[in-house]
Design a protein around this motif. Structure first.
Motif, short mmCIF file in Angstrom:
data_model
loop_
_atom_site.label_atom_id
_atom_site.label_comp_id
_atom_site.label_asym_id
_atom_site.label_seq_id
_atom_site.Cartn_x
_atom_site.Cartn_y
_atom_site.Cartn_z
N LEU A 36 0.72 -1.30 -0.08
CA LEU A 36 -0.07 0.03 -0.09
C LEU A 36 0.82 1.27 0.16
O LEU A 36 0.34 2.35 -0.50
N GLY A 37 2.00 1.20 0.22
CA GLY A 37 3.13 2.25 0.46
C GLY A 37 2.88 3.23 1.56
O GLY A 37 2.91 4.42 1.18
N VAL A 38 2.37 2.66 2.60
CA VAL A 38 2.42 3.40 3.87
C VAL A 38 3.43 3.11 4.92
O VAL A 38 3.95 1.98 4.94
N GLY A 39 3.57 3.90 5.87
CA GLY A 39 4.37 3.83 7.07
C GLY A 39 3.63 2.85 8.16
O GLY A 39 4.57 2.28 8.81
N ASN A 40 2.46 3.08 8.18
CA ASN A 40 1.81 2.45 9.47
C ASN A 40 0.59 1.73 9.12
O ASN A 40 -0.11 2.29 8.14
N LEU A 41 0.23 0.74 9.53
CA LEU A 41 -0.79 -0.11 9.15
C LEU A 41 -1.73 -0.59 10.52
O LEU A 41 -1.14 -1.04 11.44
N VAL A 42 -2.94 -0.37 10.61
CA VAL A 42 -3.85 -0.71 11.54
C VAL A 42 -4.48 -1.78 11.46
O VAL A 42 -5.33 -2.20 10.25
N VAL A 43 -4.36 -3.05 12.11
CA VAL A 43 -5.11 -4.20 12.05
C VAL A 43 -5.71 -4.63 13.26
O VAL A 43 -5.34 -4.08 14.44
N GLY A 44 -6.74 -5.46 13.17
CA GLY A 44 -7.41 -5.69 14.53
C GLY A 44 -8.69 -6.65 14.51
O GLY A 44 -8.75 -7.40 13.32
N SER A 45 -9.25 -7.07 15.48
CA SER A 45 -10.34 -7.72 15.43
C SER A 45 -11.55 -7.23 16.46
O SER A 45 -11.22 -6.50 17.19
N ILE A 46 -12.65 -7.67 16.07
CA ILE A 46 -13.90 -7.26 16.96
C ILE A 46 -14.71 -8.64 17.11
O ILE A 46 -15.07 -9.41 16.15
N GLY A 47 -14.77 -8.90 18.66
CA GLY A 47 -15.53 -10.27 18.89
C GLY A 47 -16.52 -9.91 19.99
O GLY A 47 -16.67 -8.63 20.30
N LYS A 48 -17.13 -10.96 20.24
CA LYS A 48 -18.44 -10.78 21.17
C LYS A 48 -18.52 -12.09 22.03
O LYS A 48 -18.46 -13.07 21.79
N VAL A 49 -18.52 -11.71 23.53
CA VAL A 49 -18.65 -12.63 24.37
C VAL A 49 -19.90 -12.44 25.20
O VAL A 49 -19.81 -11.36 26.03
N GLY A 50 -20.89 -13.31 24.99
CA GLY A 50 -22.35 -12.87 25.91
C GLY A 50 -22.59 -11.60 25.32
O GLY A 50 -23.03 -11.25 24.23
N ARG A 51 -22.91 -10.66 26.42
CA ARG A 51 -23.25 -9.15 25.95
C ARG A 51 -22.37 -8.21 25.69
O ARG A 51 -22.47 -7.03 25.34
N ILE A 52 -20.82 -8.66 25.80
CA ILE A 52 -19.66 -7.86 25.80
C ILE A 52 -19.09 -7.72 24.48
O ILE A 52 -18.91 -8.98 24.24
N TYR A 53 -18.71 -6.70 23.95
CA TYR A 53 -17.97 -6.62 22.61
C TYR A 53 -16.64 -6.23 23.03
O TYR A 53 -16.36 -5.27 24.01
N MET A 54 -15.90 -6.63 22.41
CA MET A 54 -14.32 -6.58 22.28
C MET A 54 -13.79 -5.99 21.16
O MET A 54 -13.93 -6.66 20.08
N LEU A 55 -13.05 -5.04 21.17
CA LEU A 55 -12.56 -4.22 19.85
C LEU A 55 -10.90 -4.30 20.22
O LEU A 55 -10.43 -3.55 20.95
N ASN A 56 -10.31 -5.12 19.55
CA ASN A 56 -8.84 -4.90 19.56
C ASN A 56 -8.18 -4.36 18.34
O ASN A 56 -8.52 -4.98 17.28
#
Length: 360
Positions: free
Chosen positions: A120-140
């Motif tokens: 992509l020709g960039v110096g920084n890349l943001v990666v991650g995941s979004i999950g759910k356990v019960g009623r709690i969402y987690m964004l990493n």
């Protein structure tokens, strides 16, 4: 993204180049695939804007379409931040497709992340995941330095409730943390200390705080620092801020001309008061001495009169009475002379002290 328009290849290239130019990037010659690439992987030349890409977050326990929407929300919130440019999702997909990159899974390995960032020709890349356990969402989310493959920061945010709550309440915090780190990476550090402390600090005409002052997010380049404080001279110093380096500015304040003039007036007034008190006191002491001198003269005349009476006395009784009066008035005259001498000595000292106020 909602409402995307399909472009022909030629129109897409033109739109991509214009978008990059608008965000501060310089478009280089086309590569083998015919897609314009960024010359600088970390920031656009001639600007202080950091160029990054946000890869689609991996869905874990939620629909991938929901994860894509949340990722796009993070992109849009980073775009709204100062000094950061974000590559659009459609451009990312086009470049990777043209380069023949096939991504499987969440691209959670360092090799995959570095490869995507370099394509992509960039110096920084943001990666991650979004999950759910019960009623709690987690964004990493992870911010990856494409040059070194190092994870610069790992961010975890949780939200209890619905996916809408996650979208409204959590993405902004993640975007803010990512932006802060990117700006810090390309910023310089400035510390300002003054003696005495407590001076108002301005950087480039903008008041930023009170000395001692520390700012780790200063734009690189030349500027000036101004410090001011009541009763002290305002001082302005040029500084050169370098990315990633500490610039320490120590300023010894000087008293203002107005303060110095006020102090001189106060000292002058104090000395005048001292001279007035010394003069009045000295004159009073000399005047009192003159009074005792007058009283002594009267006693001397009385003594002379009783001496004459003593010499002309005819009886023993007159003789004894005259002698007693002579002794009494001689004592009075002696005490008046003593008091006169003391008063004149004190008065002389007080008047002589006036001259000392001119020397000190």
């Amino acid at each position: 993204m909602c409402g995307l328009v399909n472009f022909s290849r030629a129109k897409f290239r033109f739109a991509f180049a214009c978008c990059l130019a608008g965000s501060g990037a310089i478009v280089a010659a086309e590569g083998p695939s015919g897609i314009a690439r960024l010359d600088s992987p970390s920031s656009a030349p001639g600007t202080n804007r950091e160029v990054i890409a946000v890869n689609d977050f991996e869905a874990k326990g939620i629909a991938q379409t929901d994860a894509d929407l949340i990722t796009e929300q993070i992109r849009s919130q980073i775009v709204g931040q100062h000094r950061v440019s974000v590559m659009e999702r459609s451009m990312m997909a086009q470049i990777l497709r043209e380069q023949g990159f096939q991504q499987s899974g969440g691209c959670d390995t360092a090799d995959c992340q570095v490869q995507v960032g370099r394509l992509l020709g960039v110096g920084n890349l943001v990666v991650g995941s979004i999950g759910k356990v019960g009623r709690i969402y987690m964004l990493n989310a992870k911010l990856v330095d494409v040059t070194t493959g190092e994870v610069m920061q790992s961010i975890t945010e949780t939200c209890e409730g619905s996916i809408e709550d996650l979208l409204r309440n959590t993405t902004g915090a993640v975007a803010k943390q990512i932006t802060h780190l990117l700006i810090k990476k390309q910023s310089g550090i400035l510390t300002v200390q003054t003696v005495p402390s407590g001076s108002v600090v301005k950087v480039g005409n903008v008041q930023v705080g009170i000395a001692p002052y520390l700012d780790s997010l200063v734009d690189p380049g030349s500027t000036f620092v101004e410090v001011s404080q009541p009763d002290w001279k305002t001082q302005s110093k040029p500084v050169s801020i370098t990315k990633g380096q500490l610039t320490n500015l120590e300023i010894q304040m000087d008293r203002s001309d107005e303060w110095i003039a006020a102090q001189k007036r106060a000292i002058s007034q104090k000395k005048f008061t001292q001279r007035l008190i010394l003069g009045v006191s000295g004159a009073g002491a000399i005047g009192l001495g003159a009074y005792f001198h007058h009283m002594k003269s009267q006693e001397d005349r009385k003594t002379d009169g009783y001496v004459a009476a003593y010499n002309s006395a005819q009886t023993q009784a007159d003789f004894d009475a005259a002698r007693s009066q002579v002794s009494t008035h001689e004592d009075y005259a002696s005490k008046d002379a003593e008091y006169r001498n003391i008063c004149w000595a004190v008065g002389g000292i007080l008047l002589a002290s006036i001259s000392l106020t001119y020397a000190f």
